[in-house]
Write a protein that holds these residues in place. Structure first.
Motif, PDB file in Angstrom:
ATOM      1  N   ASP A  77       0.819  -1.223   0.000  1.00 41.62           N
ATOM      2  CA  ASP A  77       0.000   0.000   0.000  1.00 41.62           C
ATOM      3  C   ASP A  77       0.851   1.271   0.000  1.00 41.62           C
ATOM      4  O   ASP A  77       0.319   2.369  -0.053  1.00 41.62           O
ATOM      5  CB  ASP A  77      -0.940   0.004   1.215  1.00 41.62           C
ATOM      6  CG  ASP A  77      -0.194  -0.103   2.531  1.00 41.62           C
ATOM      7  OD1 ASP A  77       0.839  -0.826   2.588  1.00 41.62           O
ATOM      8  OD2 ASP A  77      -0.606   0.561   3.501  1.00 41.62           O
ATOM      9  N   ARG A  78       2.172   1.135   0.082  1.00 44.23           N
ATOM     10  CA  ARG A  78       3.046   2.325   0.033  1.00 44.23           C
ATOM     11  C   ARG A  78       3.750   2.420  -1.320  1.00 44.23           C
ATOM     12  O   ARG A  78       3.727   3.463  -1.963  1.00 44.23           O
ATOM     13  CB  ARG A  78       4.075   2.279   1.168  1.00 44.23           C
ATOM     14  CG  ARG A  78       3.413   2.305   2.542  1.00 44.23           C
ATOM     15  CD  ARG A  78       4.436   2.322   3.672  1.00 44.23           C
ATOM     16  NE  ARG A  78       3.761   2.089   4.952  1.00 44.23           N
ATOM     17  CZ  ARG A  78       4.393   1.914   6.103  1.00 44.23           C
ATOM     18  NH1 ARG A  78       5.722   1.960   6.141  1.00 44.23           N
ATOM     19  NH2 ARG A  78       3.706   1.701   7.221  1.00 44.23           N
ATOM     20  N   SER A  79       4.423   1.331  -1.717  1.00 44.64           N
ATOM     21  CA  SER A  79       5.217   1.361  -2.959  1.00 44.64           C
ATOM     22  C   SER A  79       4.704   0.398  -4.018  1.00 44.64           C
ATOM     23  O   SER A  79       5.132   0.460  -5.167  1.00 44.64           O
ATOM     24  CB  SER A  79       6.660   0.992  -2.636  1.00 44.64           C
ATOM     25  OG  SER A  79       6.721  -0.324  -2.104  1.00 44.64           O
ATOM     26  N   GLY A  80       3.830  -0.525  -3.613  1.00 36.34           N
ATOM     27  CA  GLY A  80       3.387  -1.570  -4.538  1.00 36.34           C
ATOM     28  C   GLY A  80       4.220  -2.835  -4.428  1.00 36.34           C
ATOM     29  O   GLY A  80       3.797  -3.894  -4.861  1.00 36.34           O
ATOM     30  N   PHE A  81       5.428  -2.722  -3.830  1.00 37.60           N
ATOM     31  CA  PHE A  81       6.278  -3.896  -3.642  1.00 37.60           C
ATOM     32  C   PHE A  81       5.968  -4.534  -2.288  1.00 37.60           C
ATOM     33  O   PHE A  81       5.334  -3.922  -1.431  1.00 37.60           O
ATOM     34  CB  PHE A  81       7.752  -3.495  -3.737  1.00 37.60           C
ATOM     35  CG  PHE A  81       8.093  -2.863  -5.061  1.00 37.60           C
ATOM     36  CD1 PHE A  81       8.248  -3.651  -6.202  1.00 37.60           C
ATOM     37  CD2 PHE A  81       8.248  -1.487  -5.182  1.00 37.60           C
ATOM     38  CE1 PHE A  81       8.544  -3.076  -7.436  1.00 37.60           C
ATOM     39  CE2 PHE A  81       8.544  -0.903  -6.410  1.00 37.60           C
ATOM     40  CZ  PHE A  81       8.701  -1.695  -7.543  1.00 37.60           C
ATOM     41  N   VAL A 119       3.427  -8.874  -7.835  1.00 35.70           N
ATOM     42  CA  VAL A 119       2.753  -8.705  -6.543  1.00 35.70           C
ATOM     43  C   VAL A 119       1.247  -8.705  -6.791  1.00 35.70           C
ATOM     44  O   VAL A 119       0.752  -7.925  -7.603  1.00 35.70           O
ATOM     45  CB  VAL A 119       3.182  -7.379  -5.854  1.00 35.70           C
ATOM     46  CG1 VAL A 119       2.486  -7.223  -4.516  1.00 35.70           C
ATOM     47  CG2 VAL A 119       4.687  -7.315  -5.708  1.00 35.70           C
ATOM     48  N   LYS A 120       0.541  -9.572  -6.082  1.00 34.87           N
ATOM     49  CA  LYS A 120      -0.893  -9.777  -6.349  1.00 34.87           C
ATOM     50  C   LYS A 120      -1.703  -8.492  -6.215  1.00 34.87           C
ATOM     51  O   LYS A 120      -2.441  -8.113  -7.105  1.00 34.87           O
ATOM     52  CB  LYS A 120      -1.445 -10.857  -5.401  1.00 34.87           C
ATOM     53  CG  LYS A 120      -2.066 -12.042  -6.173  1.00 34.87           C
ATOM     54  CD  LYS A 120      -3.132 -12.800  -5.372  1.00 34.87           C
ATOM     55  CE  LYS A 120      -2.568 -13.687  -4.312  1.00 34.87           C
ATOM     56  NZ  LYS A 120      -2.863 -13.515  -2.957  1.00 34.87           N
ATOM     57  N   ASP A 121      -1.535  -7.808  -5.083  1.00 39.48           N
ATOM     58  CA  ASP A 121      -2.390  -6.642  -4.790  1.00 39.48           C
ATOM     59  C   ASP A 121      -2.158  -5.455  -5.722  1.00 39.48           C
ATOM     60  O   ASP A 121      -3.081  -4.699  -5.990  1.00 39.48           O
ATOM     61  CB  ASP A 121      -2.161  -6.157  -3.350  1.00 39.48           C
ATOM     62  CG  ASP A 121      -2.559  -7.225  -2.347  1.00 39.48           C
ATOM     63  OD1 ASP A 121      -3.347  -8.112  -2.722  1.00 39.48           O
ATOM     64  OD2 ASP A 121      -2.076  -7.168  -1.195  1.00 39.48           O
ATOM     65  N   SER A 122      -0.905  -5.280  -6.172  1.00 35.12           N
ATOM     66  CA  SER A 122      -0.571  -4.050  -6.886  1.00 35.12           C
ATOM     67  C   SER A 122      -0.272  -4.262  -8.362  1.00 35.12           C
ATOM     68  O   SER A 122      -0.281  -3.308  -9.144  1.00 35.12           O
ATOM     69  CB  SER A 122       0.653  -3.401  -6.235  1.00 35.12           C
ATOM     70  OG  SER A 122       1.771  -4.266  -6.390  1.00 35.12           O
ATOM     71  N   GLY A 123       0.067  -5.497  -8.737  1.00 35.38           N
ATOM     72  CA  GLY A 123       0.464  -5.760 -10.114  1.00 35.38           C
ATOM     73  C   GLY A 123       1.916  -5.399 -10.399  1.00 35.38           C
ATOM     74  O   GLY A 123       2.374  -5.519 -11.531  1.00 35.38           O
TER      75      GLY A 123
END
Ligand code: CCH
Length: 289
Positions: A179-183, A212-216
């Protein structure tokens, strides 16, 4: 009368070792990430300083302009409001300290308390009064890019290849947050210990690309432990001949890493700071033996 005047003129100087001790006292928090807020304080000190531009002499930790919009809202600074808020009780306890001095001292304290080298530090940063001197967005490195971009960004601050690699070893600490960087994930299995394990991991493990599942976002994970990760920019550095030479040096010698990190982190935190020249240089005593 004369006595009161004398008293008000005689402002008590700040004992920065006391500030250090007070920060050391709030690092541990079992409800936060891996049990310490130290890593995010190191990131705060770095993002406050790494905006420096050696050509225009703008940016850097003087001013602590990340308190203001638009810099507070820059994507690279996602999650750092937490670090700034955690330091507010220290600011209230030592109101005379500037935010720039407080944030950089907190980075030094976190590195030392988590087992890293002593970092020389001196006061002298003055707070900006508003966001007029906020730096433009885009001065901090973009982890999705390659070695060319990393060089562009750090050369702009005035660092060479060896210094860039020494600074990167701070990723021995902490983790990425979707939720901060996507990583997502830490760089090795002990993210609250400042060691040279980052370089050993980067050099010796087999890194495979993963989304990464949540961010792509695309990152790299250790084939044998997919919980730990590397950023695309770091895999690009590993594959660069000059960078990999220094990665190898620091993987082979934690002593050399500590020696070089101490110098280069001090340099980072002092970029663009208008020192008078008569500031005392502190070598803080760790609270842990
Ligand atoms: Fe970094 N860093 N960093 N970094 N960083 C992130 C987290 C930390 C890059 C990208 C990222 C330095 C250089 C680089 C720390 C210290 C330093 C994250 C995850 C990304 C992405 C943020 C999140 O999701 O919370 C890139 C790219 C570069 C260079 O090219 C340097 C230099 C330093 C300090 C000397 C620390 C510590 C963290 C962990 C923060 C935490 O919250 O645990």
């Amino acid at each position: 009368g004369a006595k009161t005047t004398e008293k008000s003129l005689d402002k008590k100087p700040i004992d920065y070792q006391e500030v250090y001790n007070a920060i050391a006292d709030i690092l541990e928090d079992n409800d936060y990430d891996d049990g310490s807020i130290g890593p995010v304080l190191v990131r705060l000190a770095w993002h406050a300083s790494g905006t420096y531009d050696d050509v225009t002499k703008t940016g850097g930790s003087n001013g602590a302009t990340m308190r203001f919009d638009p810099e507070a809202l820059h994507g690279a600074n996602n999650g750092l409001a937490i670090a700034r808020e955690r330091l507010m009780p220290i600011k209230q306890k030592f109101p005379e300290i500037s935010y720039g001095d407080l944030w950089t001292l907190a980075g030094v304290c976190a590195v030392q308390e988590l087992g890293g080298p002593t970092i020389p530090w001196r006061p002298g940063r003055q707070d900006a009064l508003d966001g007029k001197s906020c730096t433009p967005d885009g001065r901090l490195p973009d982890a999705t890019q390659g070695e060319r971009h990393v060089r562009d960004v750090f050369y702009r601050m005035g660092f060479n290849d060896q210094e860039i690699v020494a600074l990167a070893g701070a990723h021995s600490l902490g983790r990425c947050h979707p939720d901060r960087s996507g990583f997502e994930g830490p760089w090795q299995e002990a993210p609250t210990l400042f060691t040279n394990e980052y370089y050993k991991a980067l050099r010796d493990r087999k890194w495979i690309k993963k989304t990464v599942k949540d961010s792509g976002a695309s990152q790299f994970v250790d084939k044998n432990n997919p919980e730990v990760m590397m950023l695309p920019a770091e895999i690009a550095m590993k594959n660069d001949k000059e960078f990999s030479k220094h990665i190898n040096t620091y993987a082979n010698s934690e002593e050399k890493f500590f020696e070089d990190f101490s110098k280069v982190f001090n340099k980072l935190l002092e970029l663009g700071v208008p020192f008078q020249g008569n500031e005392r240089v502190y070598h803080f005593k760790p609270t842990t033996a």
